[in-house]
Design an enzyme around this catalytic site. Structure first.
Site, PDB file in Angstrom:
ATOM      1  N   ASP A 204      39.647  79.432  50.660  1.00 37.28           N
ATOM      2  CA  ASP A 204      38.527  78.449  51.095  1.00 37.28           C
ATOM      3  C   ASP A 204      37.366  78.388  51.276  1.00 37.28           C
ATOM      4  OD1 ASP A 204      38.228  77.548  54.515  1.00 37.28           O
ATOM      5  OD2 ASP A 204      37.621  79.588  54.833  1.00 37.28           O
ATOM      6  N   GLU A 248      38.462  74.245  48.647  1.00 36.59           N
ATOM      7  CA  GLU A 248      37.636  73.929  48.968  1.00 36.59           C
ATOM      8  C   GLU A 248      35.657  74.303  48.780  1.00 36.59           C
ATOM      9  OE1 GLU A 248      36.364  73.484  53.812  1.00 36.59           O
ATOM     10  OE2 GLU A 248      36.703  75.237  52.740  1.00 36.59           O
TER      11      GLU A 248
END
Length: 546
Positions: A204, A248
């Site tokens: 993330d 990401e």
């Protein structure tokens, strides 16, 4: 043709499916999805053709950011199940040839995490330097990720009189990656889940994870954060040689290349291609393939052992932040003209089918592109049946509604009263009475049947996942044509972004073209271009026969 062992590169031809356990299926009737429910639906995913399951955060949480505010990185939220039930899901998935990756959210913790509770208790706490503190916020601080909720990235802690950094909500203090104890702990977290049988991590917010701008004397403490990312990749590969880091990283292409590790690689295995996704929606809005073609041409050459991940929709807002303001307004006007459909001034909080007014031609065009573009396709749960959003839910959670299994109560997600569900079920024309797995499972004309067939064809077309892409001149602004070549094999993929039919002229060397989606053959002329007819929003997958 040369036969090459690509088992270590399984992710290059994978079909990734992202889901939130909490909203997938409730097996015990308490209103929340759980691992037992997921276990009951593994065969749905296997039948669809999923080969890699990506689980959104299932860890214990303070519930301030839909599970991304974690209070225990080694735990399983007891409302969702236990470690034993998670392991059972891993076993069932493995039995069906499916790998599992999990979210690695280590750029911040919850403010209820024991580390932060200790850190804020005293300036002398052993966990104080696990977070980023300042006597005064530094000048020129970055904007918060959630500008509608937070006016900055620094929050005063009254007890100790210092400010802590939070790139996201104030309830999510940033971890200090310049602290070697934090770096070691992240490796331990990864090692723990790898030992349970995980095949890798979706990392993330990677740029925030490696960002040290708020740390005083950061360069003295950690000269090169990318060196740390390389160390994590090496550690992971020592523990599990076929595991992956899917990052990401929503940055321009040149900046993304740095997170692959530059030309030599060694950092992230894959990254989501946010740039191509945003240009694809601009192409949809203009009915003109050229914006997407520009993005594909701008892609940097990747190091060996690296890959893009392609997506039509993910679990957050559909960000358009890499478009110009004028381009973004074009997409807003086409697919989300009401301000309630927009978020943070940069994205849409909608799913694809309502955005295109349910037009099956445009929906199928988008998913054909998902599986045809160079990269690894990634599906978000519910996309296989064409679920819509629920705009009555605040923020990005509008696309995180319960999975719709049947036309019955709560869409077959749960037997609990509706008020106990983690989110309201979508209503209206995209509600479960109209959109559900049960109705589409045996309907040959359904979106679910279409995607099953498309995925089967993708999985038997090796060139798409492993081949070298080549953009072709289609002679029409609305058309994207590209070839994927691997050894002696070549497939040609043609997509019409326009509503009008078009005749595409391509000069190809071979005897004929085999349409992989229909089984028909198109002879190639001995000289001159081949003429390939496309319907409005039409597409064709063609194998070039020598």
């Amino acid at each position: 043709m040369r036969i090459t062992d690509t088992s270590d590169l399984w992710w290059k031809s994978a079909v990734i499916y992202c889901l939130d356990v909490e909203t997938f299926l409730d097996a015990n009737g308490d209103g929340r999805g759980d691992f037992v429910g997921l276990a009951h639906r593994i065969d749905h995913l296997a039948t669809l053709g999923v080969t890699c399951l990506w689980l959104m955060p299932f860890y214990p949480t303070a519930e301030r950011d839909d599970g991304y505010d974690i209070t225990d990185f080694y735990g399983v939220d007891p409302r969702l199940g236990s470690h034993g039930e998670l392991v059972e899901v891993l076993r069932l998935a493995a039995d069906r040839g499916m790998r599992v990756i999990v979210d690695l959210v280590v750029n911040h913790t919850s403010d209820q995490h024991p580390w932060f509770r200790s850190a804020r208790s005293s300036r002398e706490s052993p966990y104080r330097d696990w977070y980023i503190w300042r006597d005064e916020p530094p000048p020129g601080s970055a904007e918060n990720v959630f500008p509608d909720k937070e006016d900055g990235v620094w929050q005063l802690d009254e007890k100790t009189g210092q400010y802590y950094q939070h790139s996201f909500y104030r309830q999510q203090p940033d971890l200090n990656v310049t602290n070697p104890a934090v770096r070691d702990e992240v490796a331990k977290i990864m090692g723990f889940w790898l030992q349970l049988g995980i095949s890798g991590f979706r990392v993330d917010a990677v740029p925030f994870f490696l960002d040290t701008a708020g740390v005083e004397n950061a360069s003295e403490l950690l000269a090169d954060p990318h060196e740390y990312l390389r160390d994590l990749r090496a550690f992971m590969n020592r523990r599990s040689g076929q595991s992956i880091l899917l990052g990401e990283v929503n940055l321009p292409y040149d900046d993304q290349l740095a997170f692959f590790g530059g030309p030599l690689g060694g950092e992230l295995t894959m990254q989501f291609d946010f740039n191509a996704m945003q240009r694809m929606y601009l192409s949809f809005a203009r009915q003109d393939a050229r914006p997407l073609i520009e993005a594909l041409r701008a892609r940097p050459a990747l190091p060996d052992g690296a890959q893009w991940a392609i997506f039509v929709r993910n679990h957050d807002e559909l960000t358009l932040d890499k478009l110009s303001e004028e381009e973004r307004q074009e997409v807003f006007a086409a697919f989300g003209p009401d301000p309630s459909m927009q978020l943070y001034g940069r994205g849409l909080r909608r799913r694809l089918p309502p955005m295109v007014d349910g037009d099956p031609r445009r929906i199928r065009l988008a998913y054909s592109l998902l599986f045809a573009l160079p990269g690894t396709p990634t599906l978000f749960y519910g996309e296989e049946i064409g679920m819509g959003e629920n705009l009555a839910i605040e923020g990005r959670s509008s696309v995180r509604t319960p999975m719709q299994w049947t036309p019955g109560v709560n869409g077959g997600f749960s037997t609990a009263p509706a008020k106990r569900l983690p989110a309201p079920v979508t209503e209206g024309g995209y509600g479960p009475e109209f959109v559900n797995v049960e109705a589409q499972r045996n309907d040959p004309d359904s979106l679910l049947s279409f995607l099953r067939a498309l995925i089967e064809r993708y999985q038997t077309t090796f060139e798409i996942g492993h081949g070298v892409p080549e953009l072709l001149d289609a002679g029409a602004d609305a058309v994207l044509a590209h070839a994927m070549r691997w050894d002696e094999g070549c497939v040609v993929l043609v997509h019409n972004f326009g509503a009008a039919p078009v005749d595409v002229a391509l000069t190809l060397e071979g005897s004929s073209l085999l349409d992989l989606l229909t089984g028909t053959r198109l002879p190639l002329p001995e000289s001159g271009p081949a003429h390939i007819p496309l319907e409005g929003y039409g597409f064709r997958w063609l194998r070039l026969l020598p």
